[in-house]
Motif scaffolding. Structure first.
Motif, PDB file in Angstrom:
ATOM      1  N   UNK A   1       0.840  -1.203   0.000  1.00 36.46           N
ATOM      2  CA  UNK A   1       0.000   0.000   0.000  1.00 36.46           C
ATOM      3  C   UNK A   1       0.870   1.247   0.000  1.00 36.46           C
ATOM      4  N   UNK A   2       0.363   2.306  -0.662  1.00 37.64           N
ATOM      5  CA  UNK A   2       1.107   3.564  -0.709  1.00 37.64           C
ATOM      6  C   UNK A   2       0.417   4.628   0.134  1.00 37.64           C
TER       7      UNK A   2
ATOM      8  N   UNK B   1       2.974  10.905  -1.017  1.00 39.18           N
ATOM      9  CA  UNK B   1       2.028  11.688  -1.808  1.00 39.18           C
ATOM     10  C   UNK B   1       2.655  12.069  -3.141  1.00 39.18           C
ATOM     11  N   UNK B   2       3.890  12.548  -3.104  1.00 38.32           N
ATOM     12  CA  UNK B   2       4.582  12.960  -4.318  1.00 38.32           C
ATOM     13  C   UNK B   2       4.699  11.799  -5.296  1.00 38.32           C
ATOM     14  N   UNK B   3       4.983  10.606  -4.753  1.00 38.83           N
ATOM     15  CA  UNK B   3       5.134   9.426  -5.597  1.00 38.83           C
ATOM     16  C   UNK B   3       3.833   9.090  -6.306  1.00 38.83           C
ATOM     17  N   UNK B   4       2.734   9.132  -5.586  1.00 44.18           N
ATOM     18  CA  UNK B   4       1.429   8.839  -6.191  1.00 44.18           C
ATOM     19  C   UNK B   4       1.100   9.851  -7.290  1.00 44.18           C
TER      20      UNK B   4
ATOM     21  N   UNK C   1      -1.237   1.390  -8.797  1.00 45.68           N
ATOM     22  CA  UNK C   1      -2.645   1.012  -8.873  1.00 45.68           C
ATOM     23  C   UNK C   1      -3.455   2.040  -8.107  1.00 45.68           C
ATOM     24  N   UNK C   2      -4.515   2.512  -8.741  1.00 42.64           N
ATOM     25  CA  UNK C   2      -5.426   3.466  -8.115  1.00 42.64           C
ATOM     26  C   UNK C   2      -6.829   2.874  -8.147  1.00 42.64           C
TER      27      UNK C   2
ATOM     28  N   UNK D   1      -1.701   1.882  -4.520  1.00 41.27           N
ATOM     29  CA  UNK D   1      -0.856   0.735  -4.199  1.00 41.27           C
ATOM     30  C   UNK D   1       0.287   0.672  -5.192  1.00 41.27           C
ATOM     31  N   UNK D   2       1.472   0.321  -4.722  1.00 39.37           N
ATOM     32  CA  UNK D   2       2.604   0.077  -5.607  1.00 39.37           C
ATOM     33  C   UNK D   2       2.710  -1.420  -5.847  1.00 39.37           C
TER      34      UNK D   2
END
Length: 288
Positions: free
Chosen positions: A36-37, A122-125, A161-162, A173-174
């Motif tokens: 999970x992200x 957050x930045x990664x998403x 994944x969103x 999710x990564x």
């Protein structure tokens, strides 16, 4: 966000090219596996990346139900939520406090005066949902409304994944494998776990579905479906489309290689493994 530096896309914090950034993330993800992200709401995403409301394919179902006055209120609440959760850091707190106390418009410039920094998660998403090579979009329709899922593909070992709930929650999710990503999307296609065995594939005329010429078991599945899902590959060129019908005891898929394909469409009842393999195929097929 990613910015251009001499024509090359780089990440501002790491100052590296996008491809190297992907490799770095893939290597890090290989050690921990799919994980999970972060979870964000419609309104939090509108605060963090307002341009994405028009530029990203993922919907914002909660914001879509609000008028302008209601949107301003929820955006103000979203700022408070992000700050309290530690998801963002506002350097100029006095300006933020003044904005909160005022009746200013949150959608037309008030946010521009804030010096906002976001956490790495957050930045990664935000970065990965904007810079994918291609994406698989999944829309689940039931009597309760629509739920969406997106697989943003960066490499075979790196996918974001969103999942978007009907209430406007975005769950990120990564994933480090197409199999893991497909498993999450399969939960939307077959939420009751009824895909049991494969049936014989049948060829259909391209006009069959629109002209109601389908009959037999496939017609029964379409008419009695509790869940209907569309899976669409989003890339520079139109990709395959798969529609899945889940009933109380079976899942049928209707596949076409590209929109308006002259070679017809394929339909079959599918088991769990075949359904998973079909989703993996959509995720891994080369972007054109």
């Amino acid at each position: 966000m990613l910015k251009s530096k001499e024509g090359i896309m780089v990440h501002p914090e790491l100052d590296i090219e996008l491809e190297r950034f992907r490799e770095f993330l893939s290597e890090a993800l290989a050690e921990g596996g799919t994980q999970p992200l972060i979870q964000l709401t419609d309104e939090e995403l509108a605060v963090l990346d307002p341009d994405a409301l028009e530029e990203v394919v993922a919907p914002t179902p909660h914001l879509a139900t609000l008028n302008s006055e209601q949107r301003e209120l929820v955006l103000a609440t979203a700022i408070r939520s992000l700050v309290s959760r530690g998801a963002i850091d506002i350097a100029n707190i006095p300006e933020l406090d003044a904005l909160m106390r005022s009746e200013g418009k949150f959608e037309n410039g008030g946010m521009a005066d804030l010096e906002m920094r976001v956490t790495p998660d957050v930045d990664l998403a935000l970065v990965l949902r904007r810079t994918a090579v291609k994406a698989l979009a999944v829309e689940q329709q039931t009597s309760r409304g629509s739920v969406h899922g997106f697989v943003y593909v960066h490499s075979p070992e790196l996918m974001l994944i969103e999942q978007v709930t009907g209430g406007g929650m975005h769950i990120f999710t990564l994933a480090n494998s197409a199999g893991d990503a497909a498993q999450l999307m399969q939960a939307l296609v077959d939420p009751f776990g009824v895909a049991d065995r494969d049936g014989k594939e049948q060829q259909l005329d391209p006009t069959a579905l629109t002209s109601d010429q389908v009959d037999g078991p496939l017609a029964e599945a379409i008419n009695n479906a509790l869940v209907v899902c569309q899976l669409i590959v989003l890339a520079d060129q139109p990709g395959p489309l798969v529609t899945a019908y889940a009933t109380e005891d079976a899942v049928w898929t209707v596949s076409v290689d590209k929109p308006q394909a002259p070679t017809g469409i394929r339909a079959r009842k599918v088991g769990e493994r075949t359904l998973n393999s079909e989703i993996v195929r959509l995720i891994t097929m080369p972007a054109l």
